[in-house]
Design a protein around this motif. Structure first.
Motif, PDB file in Angstrom:
ATOM      1  N   LEU A 281       0.830  -1.212   0.000  1.00 43.98           N
ATOM      2  CA  LEU A 281       0.000   0.000   0.000  1.00 43.98           C
ATOM      3  C   LEU A 281       0.863   1.260   0.000  1.00 43.98           C
ATOM      4  CD1 LEU A 281      -2.770  -1.102   2.530  1.00 43.98           C
ATOM      5  CD2 LEU A 281      -3.000  -0.797   0.046  1.00 43.98           C
ATOM      6  N   HIS A 282       2.003   1.196   0.686  1.00 51.54           N
ATOM      7  CA  HIS A 282       2.922   2.332   0.704  1.00 51.54           C
ATOM      8  C   HIS A 282       3.464   2.597  -0.710  1.00 51.54           C
ATOM      9  CE1 HIS A 282       5.287   5.149   3.062  1.00 51.54           C
ATOM     10  NE2 HIS A 282       6.379   4.763   2.432  1.00 51.54           N
ATOM     11  N   ILE A 283       3.786   1.537  -1.421  1.00 51.49           N
ATOM     12  CA  ILE A 283       4.269   1.669  -2.800  1.00 51.49           C
ATOM     13  C   ILE A 283       3.173   2.213  -3.709  1.00 51.49           C
ATOM     14  CG2 ILE A 283       5.095   0.366  -4.810  1.00 51.49           C
ATOM     15  CD1 ILE A 283       6.637  -1.399  -2.756  1.00 51.49           C
ATOM     16  N   ILE A 284       1.942   1.786  -3.494  1.00 54.00           N
ATOM     17  CA  ILE A 284       0.827   2.328  -4.272  1.00 54.00           C
ATOM     18  C   ILE A 284       0.685   3.831  -4.008  1.00 54.00           C
ATOM     19  CG2 ILE A 284      -1.706   2.316  -4.478  1.00 54.00           C
ATOM     20  CD1 ILE A 284      -1.531  -0.746  -4.072  1.00 54.00           C
ATOM     21  N   GLY A 285       0.876   4.254  -2.769  1.00 52.69           N
ATOM     22  CA  GLY A 285       0.810   5.678  -2.441  1.00 52.69           C
ATOM     23  C   GLY A 285       1.880   6.477  -3.158  1.00 52.69           C
ATOM     24  N   ILE A 286       3.110   5.976  -3.159  1.00 59.57           N
ATOM     25  CA  ILE A 286       4.186   6.700  -3.841  1.00 59.57           C
ATOM     26  C   ILE A 286       3.943   6.701  -5.346  1.00 59.57           C
ATOM     27  CG2 ILE A 286       5.840   4.801  -4.086  1.00 59.57           C
ATOM     28  CD1 ILE A 286       6.843   8.309  -3.160  1.00 59.57           C
ATOM     29  N   ALA A 287       3.371   5.620  -5.869  1.00 59.27           N
ATOM     30  CA  ALA A 287       3.058   5.568  -7.300  1.00 59.27           C
ATOM     31  C   ALA A 287       1.998   6.607  -7.659  1.00 59.27           C
ATOM     32  CB  ALA A 287       2.593   4.171  -7.688  1.00 59.27           C
ATOM     33  N   ALA A 288       1.000   6.781  -6.804  1.00 59.45           N
ATOM     34  CA  ALA A 288      -0.042   7.782  -7.067  1.00 59.45           C
ATOM     35  C   ALA A 288       0.542   9.194  -7.020  1.00 59.45           C
ATOM     36  CB  ALA A 288      -1.175   7.647  -6.054  1.00 59.45           C
ATOM     37  N   LEU A 289       1.397   9.456  -6.045  1.00 62.64           N
ATOM     38  CA  LEU A 289       2.004  10.779  -5.925  1.00 62.64           C
ATOM     39  C   LEU A 289       2.913  11.070  -7.108  1.00 62.64           C
ATOM     40  CD1 LEU A 289       2.559  13.371  -4.356  1.00 62.64           C
ATOM     41  CD2 LEU A 289       4.250  12.114  -3.016  1.00 62.64           C
ATOM     42  N   LEU A 290       3.816  10.148  -7.418  1.00 59.08           N
ATOM     43  CA  LEU A 290       4.742  10.364  -8.526  1.00 59.08           C
ATOM     44  C   LEU A 290       4.014  10.318  -9.868  1.00 59.08           C
ATOM     45  CD1 LEU A 290       7.686  10.896  -9.217  1.00 59.08           C
ATOM     46  CD2 LEU A 290       8.020   8.429  -9.355  1.00 59.08           C
ATOM     47  N   GLY A 291       3.047   9.425  -9.999  1.00 60.91           N
ATOM     48  CA  GLY A 291       2.279   9.345 -11.240  1.00 60.91           C
ATOM     49  C   GLY A 291       1.480  10.606 -11.500  1.00 60.91           C
ATOM     50  N   GLY A 292       0.879  11.165 -10.442  1.00 58.32           N
ATOM     51  CA  GLY A 292       0.170  12.430 -10.598  1.00 58.32           C
ATOM     52  C   GLY A 292       1.091  13.547 -11.037  1.00 58.32           C
ATOM     53  N   PHE A 293       2.294  13.547 -10.488  1.00 57.72           N
ATOM     54  CA  PHE A 293       3.291  14.544 -10.896  1.00 57.72           C
ATOM     55  C   PHE A 293       3.674  14.353 -12.362  1.00 57.72           C
ATOM     56  CE2 PHE A 293       7.745  15.644 -11.595  1.00 57.72           C
ATOM     57  CZ  PHE A 293       7.720  16.996 -11.316  1.00 57.72           C
ATOM     58  N   MET A 294       3.941  13.101 -12.736  1.00 61.88           N
ATOM     59  CA  MET A 294       4.391  12.827 -14.103  1.00 61.88           C
ATOM     60  C   MET A 294       3.319  13.174 -15.141  1.00 61.88           C
ATOM     61  SD  MET A 294       7.465  11.824 -13.799  1.00 61.88           S
ATOM     62  CE  MET A 294       8.191  10.643 -14.873  1.00 61.88           C
ATOM     63  N   THR A 295       2.049  12.981 -14.798  1.00 66.80           N
ATOM     64  CA  THR A 295       0.996  13.304 -15.758  1.00 66.80           C
ATOM     65  C   THR A 295       0.887  14.803 -15.995  1.00 66.80           C
ATOM     66  OG1 THR A 295      -0.724  13.385 -14.053  1.00 66.80           O
ATOM     67  CG2 THR A 295      -0.384  11.274 -15.180  1.00 66.80           C
ATOM     68  N   GLN A 296       1.412  15.597 -15.078  1.00 71.03           N
ATOM     69  CA  GLN A 296       1.328  17.054 -15.204  1.00 71.03           C
ATOM     70  C   GLN A 296       2.624  17.680 -15.731  1.00 71.03           C
ATOM     71  OE1 GLN A 296      -1.453  19.228 -14.309  1.00 71.03           O
ATOM     72  NE2 GLN A 296      -2.364  17.242 -14.724  1.00 71.03           N
ATOM     73  N   MET A 297       3.611  16.858 -16.095  1.00 75.05           N
ATOM     74  CA  MET A 297       4.904  17.387 -16.551  1.00 75.05           C
ATOM     75  C   MET A 297       4.750  18.253 -17.806  1.00 75.05           C
ATOM     76  SD  MET A 297       7.622  16.463 -14.726  1.00 75.05           S
ATOM     77  CE  MET A 297       8.965  16.376 -15.864  1.00 75.05           C
ATOM     78  N   LYS A 298       3.966  17.799 -18.761  1.00 76.02           N
ATOM     79  CA  LYS A 298       3.771  18.571 -19.989  1.00 76.02           C
ATOM     80  C   LYS A 298       3.063  19.892 -19.664  1.00 76.02           C
ATOM     81  CE  LYS A 298       2.138  18.084 -24.718  1.00 76.02           C
ATOM     82  NZ  LYS A 298       1.496  17.192 -25.684  1.00 76.02           N
TER      83      LYS A 298
END
Length: 117
Positions: free
Chosen positions: A11-28
């Protein structure tokens, strides 16, 4: 108890994936100056906080050694991330340096977790 600890690690890894994934989707969008903190980033940071605290408690209950300095630094970084995302979550756009700081702190938190032994 190992199953419960492993469940919280997942679950901790899923949390970091959501945080980093949300960041990555907004890079552009960050390049265009229109980036914003998406709900996944807030939920990911909150998931990391709750599961991280649970992991420390579970590991201490099992009698495992917990590096409290490492955990304290990781928690401090996460609290800064959480504060920035929470305060600016409703804004249409977030300044590039602020948005970049959240991404850099997230990556730093990952490297602290993985490389500090």
């Amino acid at each position: 108890m190992d199953v419960v600890i492993n469940l919280f690690v997942g679950l901790h890894i899923i949390g970091i994936a959501a945080l980093l994934g949300g960041f990555m989707t907004q890079m552009k969008a960050m390049g265009a100056g229109t980036a914003r903190f998406v709900p996944a980033m807030l939920h990911g940071a909150l998931t990391m906080l709750v599961t991280g605290v649970a992991l420390v408690g579970l590991n201490q209950a099992e009698g495992h050694h917990v590096n409290t300095i490492k955990i304290g630094i990781k928690m401090a970084v996460l609290v800064v991330i959480l504060a920035l995302v929470y305060v600016k979550r409703d804004e249409e756009t977030v300044a590039k340096p602020l948005f970049g700081a959240v991404g850099a702190l997230t990556v730093a938190n990952i490297f602290i977790a993985v490389l500090w032994t």
